[in-house]
Design an enzyme around this catalytic site. Structure first.
Site, short mmCIF file in Angstrom:
data_model
loop_
_atom_site.label_atom_id
_atom_site.label_comp_id
_atom_site.label_asym_id
_atom_site.label_seq_id
_atom_site.Cartn_x
_atom_site.Cartn_y
_atom_site.Cartn_z
N ASN A 121 55.70 -27.67 -7.22
CA ASN A 121 56.25 -28.79 -7.97
C ASN A 121 56.69 -28.26 -9.34
O ASN A 121 56.46 -27.09 -9.68
CB ASN A 121 55.25 -29.95 -8.08
CG ASN A 121 53.97 -29.58 -8.80
OD1 ASN A 121 53.98 -28.82 -9.78
ND2 ASN A 121 52.84 -30.11 -8.33
N LEU A 122 57.31 -29.11 -10.13
CA LEU A 122 57.92 -28.64 -11.37
C LEU A 122 56.88 -28.06 -12.33
O LEU A 122 57.11 -27.01 -12.95
CB LEU A 122 58.69 -29.77 -12.04
CG LEU A 122 59.43 -29.40 -13.33
CD1 LEU A 122 60.46 -28.29 -13.07
CD2 LEU A 122 60.10 -30.64 -13.94
N SER A 123 55.73 -28.71 -12.45
CA SER A 123 54.72 -28.20 -13.39
C SER A 123 54.17 -26.87 -12.92
O SER A 123 53.92 -25.97 -13.74
CB SER A 123 53.59 -29.23 -13.57
OG SER A 123 52.92 -29.46 -12.35
N GLU A 124 53.97 -26.70 -11.62
CA GLU A 124 53.50 -25.41 -11.08
C GLU A 124 54.55 -24.33 -11.32
O GLU A 124 54.21 -23.19 -11.66
CB GLU A 124 53.21 -25.55 -9.59
CG GLU A 124 52.00 -26.43 -9.28
CD GLU A 124 51.92 -26.83 -7.82
OE1 GLU A 124 50.83 -27.24 -7.38
OE2 GLU A 124 52.95 -26.76 -7.11
N ASP A 158 52.17 -32.38 0.64
CA ASP A 158 51.84 -32.07 2.03
C ASP A 158 52.93 -32.58 2.96
O ASP A 158 53.31 -31.91 3.93
CB ASP A 158 50.51 -32.71 2.43
CG ASP A 158 49.33 -32.15 1.65
OD1 ASP A 158 49.46 -31.05 1.09
OD2 ASP A 158 48.29 -32.83 1.60
#
EC number: 2.7.1.167
Length: 474
Positions: free
Chosen positions: A194-197, A263
């Protein structure tokens, strides 16, 4: 990009990763505790759902694809609950059970569809990485896609061994990454942060241009086949070497709960790729599936009928003029939603008030109405020279615009008997003064347990009479 439903039943996928149990305590709250300023929840229902890698496998199976799962659990009641749930869903689950360690459980206390509290039971697992890699290698035969579902809980100790084993057999590897070291996923076919990761690895991205630039460098450095960054309300961005970036908008109508959305994305991607879909198509399907799941409460799987209906809505075929193959799929989807199918047929050359009233009455006999109309050559044989007044395309377009009509299809024969054998509607409806046994196709419908009904016609409404009146006025 035109979407279609893949053949998931021929797309075996193996999921390896951190399994956990999502447990929900549901109950009402009507008072504040006298011991502390907190609400008192009277637990009325306990619900267990597979979470983490188990949820990925469950989603794959729910789409109709064969799913296998390798993971690590404790040797306890929670592991038993996971095994039973997955077995019931058709997932082949193979757990490395470790005694004296708890299966990871995330307990959520819920009241009136709101999460009041989450309690986690977990300890890092001392996974036997060699045994797990050997187990995975034995299972790769016949598998179309390998998914690494990494939650950083200890099940995945040697990512490279798994990636290289799959690549040696020509099997794509998809990874849902965690942590601050993405080098462990080197050589994967696709990773889905995701964007934060993603920004935790490459640094902040002020705009899409910077996201694309930093993503391209990450793919090059880690020898990745592709990179999919999920961006919440901003949708998804797919990056591939030597291809322009593909930005897809979010599809959610209403975001209710984002639990398990990642998921759903990777499971839909994996099943679609295993079914032979090109990556952009697979990503578009995953985007649709994510839009469905965030409208549900808690960890939830997306079923094949739900995805098919979303595709139909996207392609404008949820209603309207359909070909036979489209109609059969639409009917199958409707039946999966417990909807009753009604069928009627006719020429419907010049639509009049009698037709409209009759079709409304026909629609009232069930949940979905199919109107089958004779094509132009068939009408000419039935009605004589000069008919039809309106071509089949125009007649279908007008019928499709009526609120009572769901699907319109044409047929070339003099009767719709072949269509009835293919579609098998629950109710066959005809208007007029027929006896039920005189309705064409009644024997076919009654033979498989369907119902035949004859509805009256509105008086003084006739296409032939309208045509004659027009001719006399000329």
């Amino acid at each position: 990009m035109k979407l279609s439903m893949p053949r998931f039943d021929q797309a075996p996928v193996l999921v390896v990763g951190d399994v956990m149990l999502d447990r929900y305590w549901h109950g009402g709250t009507s008072r504040i505790s006298p011991e502390a300023p907190v609400p008192v929840v009277k637990v009325e229902q306990i619900e267990d759902r597979p979470g983490g890698a188990a949820n990925v496998a469950l989603n794959i199976a729910a789409l109709g694809a064969p799913a296998s799962l390798v993971g690590v659990t404790g040797d306890d009641e929670a592991a038993d609950s996971l095994s039973n749930s997955l077995k019931g869903a058709g997932v082949r689950a193979l757990f490395q059970r470790i005694a004296h360690q708890p299966t990871i459980v995330k307990l959520r206390v819920m009241s009136r569809h709101q999460q009041l509290l989450r309690i986690d039971f977990e300890e890092p697992f001392a996974t036997d990485a060699l045994a797990l890699a050997s187990q995975v290698d034995d299972l790769l035969e016949g598998i179309k896609v390998l998914v690494l579902s990494d939650y950083g809980k200890g099940a995945l100790k040697n990512h490279q061994a798994l990636i290289q084993a799959a690549r040696a057999k020509g099997i794509p590897v998809l990874a849902d990454p965690k942590g601050k070291d993405f080098s462990i996923y080197r050589g994967a076919s696709l990773i889905t942060p995701n964007l934060s990761e993603f920004e935790a690895i490459v640094g902040g991205c002020a705009d899409e241009h910077e996201l694309v630039s930093k993503g391209a460098k990450l793919m090059h450095d880690l020898e990745l086949g592709a990179l999919l960054v999920t961006r919440g309300e901003h949708g998804m961005t797919l990056l591939r070497p030597d291809h322009p970036a593909l930005h897809l908008p979010a599809r959610a109508r209403e975001v209710f709960d984002v639990t398990g959305a990642g998921d759903t994305v990777i499971s839909t991607l994996a099943a679609a790729i295993a079914a032979g879909e090109e990556l952009p198509h697979a990503v578009a399907l995953a985007n649709l599936a994510a839009g469905i799941v965030v409208g549900k409460l808690g960890t939830a799987a997306i079923s094949a009928p739900e995805l098919r209906r979303a595709i139909q809505r996207e392609e404008g075929s949820e209603r309207g003029v359909l070909g036979l193959e489209q109609l059969i799929l639409a009917v199958a989807d409707a039946r999966a939603h417990n909807e009753k199918i009604v069928f009627t047929n006719g020429c419907f050359d010049i639509l009049h008030a009698g037709h409209v009233t009759y079709l409304e009455q026909a629609r009232a006999q069930g949940d979905r109405l199919i109107v089958a109309i004779n094509d132009d050559a068939s009408v000419s044989r039935l009605k004589g020279p000069g008919r039809p007044i309106n071509s089949v395309d125009r007649r279908m377009a007008v019928l499709a615009g009526l609120g009572a009509v769901d699907w319109v299809i044409s047929f070339p024969e003099g009767t719709p008997e072949n269509l009835l054998r293919e579609v098998k509607p629950d109710v066959l409806v005809k208007g007029g003064d027929y006896g039920i046994d005189q309705v064409v196709g009644a024997d076919i419908v009654k033979a498989y347990g369907g119902t035949v009904k004859v509805l009256g016609l509105v008086e003084n409404s006739s296409t032939t009479a309208i045509v004659e009146k027009i001719r006399k006025s000329e």
